[in-house]
Design an enzyme around this catalytic site. Structure first.
Site, PDB file in Angstrom:
ATOM      1  N   SER A  86     -10.769  -0.145   2.811  1.00  0.00           N
ATOM      2  CA  SER A  86     -10.043  -0.249   4.087  1.00  0.00           C
ATOM      3  C   SER A  86      -9.591   1.132   4.554  1.00  0.00           C
ATOM      4  O   SER A  86      -8.966   1.867   3.792  1.00  0.00           O
ATOM      5  CB  SER A  86      -8.801  -1.120   3.932  1.00  0.00           C
ATOM      6  N   GLU A  91      -5.132   4.585   5.788  1.00  0.00           N
ATOM      7  CA  GLU A  91      -4.790   4.280   4.401  1.00  0.00           C
ATOM      8  C   GLU A  91      -5.157   5.378   3.405  1.00  0.00           C
ATOM      9  O   GLU A  91      -4.331   5.755   2.573  1.00  0.00           O
ATOM     10  CB  GLU A  91      -5.435   2.947   4.011  1.00  0.00           C
ATOM     11  N   ARG A 114       0.822  -1.223   0.000  1.00  0.00           N
ATOM     12  CA  ARG A 114       0.000   0.000   0.000  1.00  0.00           C
ATOM     13  C   ARG A 114       0.855   1.271   0.000  1.00  0.00           C
ATOM     14  O   ARG A 114       0.513   2.274   0.628  1.00  0.00           O
ATOM     15  CB  ARG A 114      -0.924   0.033   1.227  1.00  0.00           C
TER      16      ARG A 114
HETATM   17  N1  EPU Z   1     -11.431 -10.067  10.062  1.00  0.00           N
HETATM   18  C1  EPU Z   1     -11.979  -9.787  11.293  1.00  0.00           C
HETATM   19  N2  EPU Z   1     -13.037  -8.915  11.348  1.00  0.00           N
HETATM   20  C2  EPU Z   1     -13.559  -8.330  10.250  1.00  0.00           C
HETATM   21  C3  EPU Z   1     -13.003  -8.625   8.987  1.00  0.00           C
HETATM   22  C4  EPU Z   1     -11.925  -9.490   8.910  1.00  0.00           C
HETATM   23  O1  EPU Z   1     -11.542 -10.298  12.318  1.00  0.00           O
HETATM   24  O2  EPU Z   1     -14.487  -7.532  10.403  1.00  0.00           O
HETATM   25  C5  EPU Z   1     -10.244 -10.939   9.998  1.00  0.00           C
HETATM   26  C6  EPU Z   1     -10.571 -12.280   9.392  1.00  0.00           C
HETATM   27  O3  EPU Z   1      -9.982 -13.277  10.201  1.00  0.00           O
HETATM   28  C7  EPU Z   1      -9.895 -12.281   8.045  1.00  0.00           C
HETATM   29  C8  EPU Z   1      -8.778 -11.280   8.223  1.00  0.00           C
HETATM   30  O4  EPU Z   1      -9.249 -10.343   9.192  1.00  0.00           O
HETATM   31  O5  EPU Z   1      -9.373 -13.527   7.731  1.00  0.00           O
HETATM   32  C9  EPU Z   1      -8.440 -10.558   6.954  1.00  0.00           C
HETATM   33  O6  EPU Z   1      -9.615 -10.013   6.382  1.00  0.00           O
HETATM   34  P1  EPU Z   1      -9.813  -9.834   4.806  1.00  0.00           P
HETATM   35  O7  EPU Z   1      -9.483 -11.087   4.086  1.00  0.00           O
HETATM   36  O8  EPU Z   1     -11.165  -9.235   4.589  1.00  0.00           O
HETATM   37  O9  EPU Z   1      -8.675  -8.831   4.391  1.00  0.00           O
HETATM   38  P2  EPU Z   1      -8.111  -7.502   5.067  1.00  0.00           P
HETATM   39  O10 EPU Z   1      -6.707  -7.757   5.448  1.00  0.00           O
HETATM   40  O11 EPU Z   1      -9.025  -6.967   6.096  1.00  0.00           O
HETATM   41  C10 EPU Z   1      -7.112  -6.630   2.820  1.00  0.00           C
HETATM   42  C11 EPU Z   1      -7.089  -5.342   2.042  1.00  0.00           C
HETATM   43  C12 EPU Z   1      -8.391  -5.180   1.261  1.00  0.00           C
HETATM   44  C13 EPU Z   1      -8.527  -6.371   0.325  1.00  0.00           C
HETATM   45  C14 EPU Z   1      -8.547  -7.655   1.170  1.00  0.00           C
HETATM   46  C15 EPU Z   1      -8.589  -8.903   0.329  1.00  0.00           C
HETATM   47  C16 EPU Z   1      -5.684  -3.843   3.323  1.00  0.00           C
HETATM   48  C17 EPU Z   1      -5.619  -2.636   4.212  1.00  0.00           C
HETATM   49  N3  EPU Z   1      -6.907  -4.235   2.952  1.00  0.00           N
HETATM   50  O12 EPU Z   1      -8.136  -6.508   3.798  1.00  0.00           O
HETATM   51  O13 EPU Z   1      -8.255  -3.997   0.475  1.00  0.00           O
HETATM   52  O14 EPU Z   1      -9.716  -6.294  -0.442  1.00  0.00           O
HETATM   53  O15 EPU Z   1      -7.323  -7.719   1.960  1.00  0.00           O
HETATM   54  O16 EPU Z   1      -7.352  -9.120  -0.232  1.00  0.00           O
HETATM   55  O17 EPU Z   1      -4.647  -4.396   2.969  1.00  0.00           O
HETATM   56  C18 EPU Z   1      -8.671  -1.666   0.452  1.00  0.00           C
HETATM   57  O18 EPU Z   1      -7.442  -1.501   0.472  1.00  0.00           O
HETATM   58  O19 EPU Z   1      -9.461  -0.687   0.400  1.00  0.00           O
HETATM   59  C19 EPU Z   1      -9.224  -3.019   0.521  1.00  0.00           C
HETATM   60  C20 EPU Z   1     -10.527  -3.256   0.624  1.00  0.00           C
END
Ligand code: EPU
Length: 335
Positions: free
Chosen positions: A236, A331, A164
């Site tokens: 995010s 972000e 990012r």
């Molecule tokens: N989780 C929670 N609570 C929640 C949501 C998720 O505990 O409300 C935990 C779950 O265990 C899940 C883990 O967090 O396995 C990761 O969640 P997720 O797979 O949704 O991914 P993220 O790390 O929260 C990142 C990117 C997203 C991207 C997703 C999928 C960043 C800051 N965000 O989110 O990007 O779509 O991975 O690859 O790196 C964005 O940048 O705007 C964005 C949406």
């Protein structure tokens, strides 16, 4: 070219914040871009470049000149048996471009489907989702120097991509305007499908095609992330924090359930998990609140202000710091 004074920007940002620009120039060609840069330079106006407005928090009054980037067009630079090289203008909508590439058999971008915003914004924060980052495909970034109006071409190495992050968020943040992106896309590629949520969505499909991945990514995003057109948001709101191994082991000793991914010598923590565990999911400030299915997403229920959104973000960050001793980093860009 249109350059107007005191322009409402609520429809130019996906959080639908009620900002107004002192000046706003809508730029649809290289000549118009140079004209707008001249206008800002002669009046000593600060510049704020807006693509899709999907990764920005706009305060009530944006002093200086907002540039609304609407450069469009695409040029096929090379068509080789194994790959293509394509140059695409900054104002093109990212998701439409992803779909058009997929249809033509140019692969790799399927994991990045449905990310809101424009092509020009993609390299700035090195957009990434479901195991893929745009930097893997970026060969060069075209830009114009704000001070001299001179055209520049940055190589992949020049861009200093990281999670990012890129040079466009640091040294070059105030100095250039991105005009186009040159991507090298494979024509035959086993799609990347090892990201846990994607693997789960693919279910029994053992050897997924790019079409399977595209369909699964679109399905997950529609299920888990609010559509900004329906519930205004900027995706995010915080980055996933990256910490050293030793610090991670101390954290894990105290919080054994901490969701994380090893990334070489360092460990990436799921900020969504930290926020949820720190009680973030119930939090709100005015019309800004944490989304119920994704704790990293702050939504505007209608009528929220930048102060409410940023106030909520700061309370969330405090709650996470108090519970886990981890600092969250915002972000989106704040103007
Ligand atoms: N989780 C929670 N609570 C929640 C949501 C998720 O505990 O409300 C935990 C779950 O265990 C899940 C883990 O967090 O396995 C990761 O969640 P997720 O797979 O949704 O991914 P993220 O790390 O929260 C990142 C990117 C997203 C991207 C997703 C999928 C960043 C800051 N965000 O989110 O990007 O779509 O991975 O690859 O790196 C964005 O940048 O705007 C964005 C949406």
């Amino acid at each position: 070219m249109r350059i107007e004074a005191d322009v409402p920007l609520a429809h130019c940002n996906t959080l639908r914040l009620p900002a107004r620009a002192e000046w706003c120039a809508t730029v649809a060609s290289g000549d118009e871009l140079r004209e707008a840069l001249d206008f800002a330079r002669t009046r000593r106006l600060a510049l704020c470049v807006l693509g899709g407005g999907s990764n920005v928090v706009l305060r009530e009054r944006i002093g200086g000149c907002v540039l609304r980037m609407q450069l469009t067009g695409e040029e096929l630079l090379e068509e080789a048996p194994g790959h293509v090289r394509v140059r695409v203008a900054a104002g093109v909508q990212w998701h439409g471009f992803v779909l058009a590439c997929h249809r033509r058999g140019w692969h790799g971008l399927e994991n990045l489907a449905l990310i809101p915003g424009t092509v020009g914004a993609a390299p700035i924060q090195n957009i990434g989702a479901y195991g893929v980052e745009v930097q893997e495909f970026v060969e060069a970034v075209g830009a114009v120097d704000r001070a001299s109006g001179e055209a520049l071409r940055l190589t992949h190495a020049d861009c200093r991509f990281a999670y990012r992050h890129s040079i466009f968020k640091s040294e070059l943040a105030e100095r250039i305007v991105i005009t186009d992106l040159t991507l090298r896309l494979p024509r035959a590629r086993g799609p990347r499908s090892d990201y846990p949520a994607l693997r789960a969505a693919l279910g029994a499909v053992a050897d997924p095609s790019p079409a399977d991945v595209l369909e699964a990514v679109m399905r997950i995003r529609r299920e888990r992330l609010p559509d900004p057109a329906v519930l205004p948001n900027v995706g995010s709101f915080f980055k996933n924090p990256v910490i050293g191994r030793a610090r991670f082991e101390r954290l894990r000793a105290e919080h054994p359930g901490v969701v994380h991914w090893a990334a070489g010598d360092v460990v990436k923590l799921a900020a969504a998990w930290l926020v949820e565990q720190a009680g973030g999911k119930g939090m709100r400030q005015g019309a800004a609140r944490v989304h119920e299915r994704q704790a990293l997403v702050l939504v505007n229920e209608g009528g929220a202000t930048a102060a409410q959104v940023l106030g909520l973000a700061s309370r969330i960050a405090t709650a996470v710091r108090e519970r886990f001793g981890i600092d969250l980093e915002i972000e989106p860009a704040v103007y």
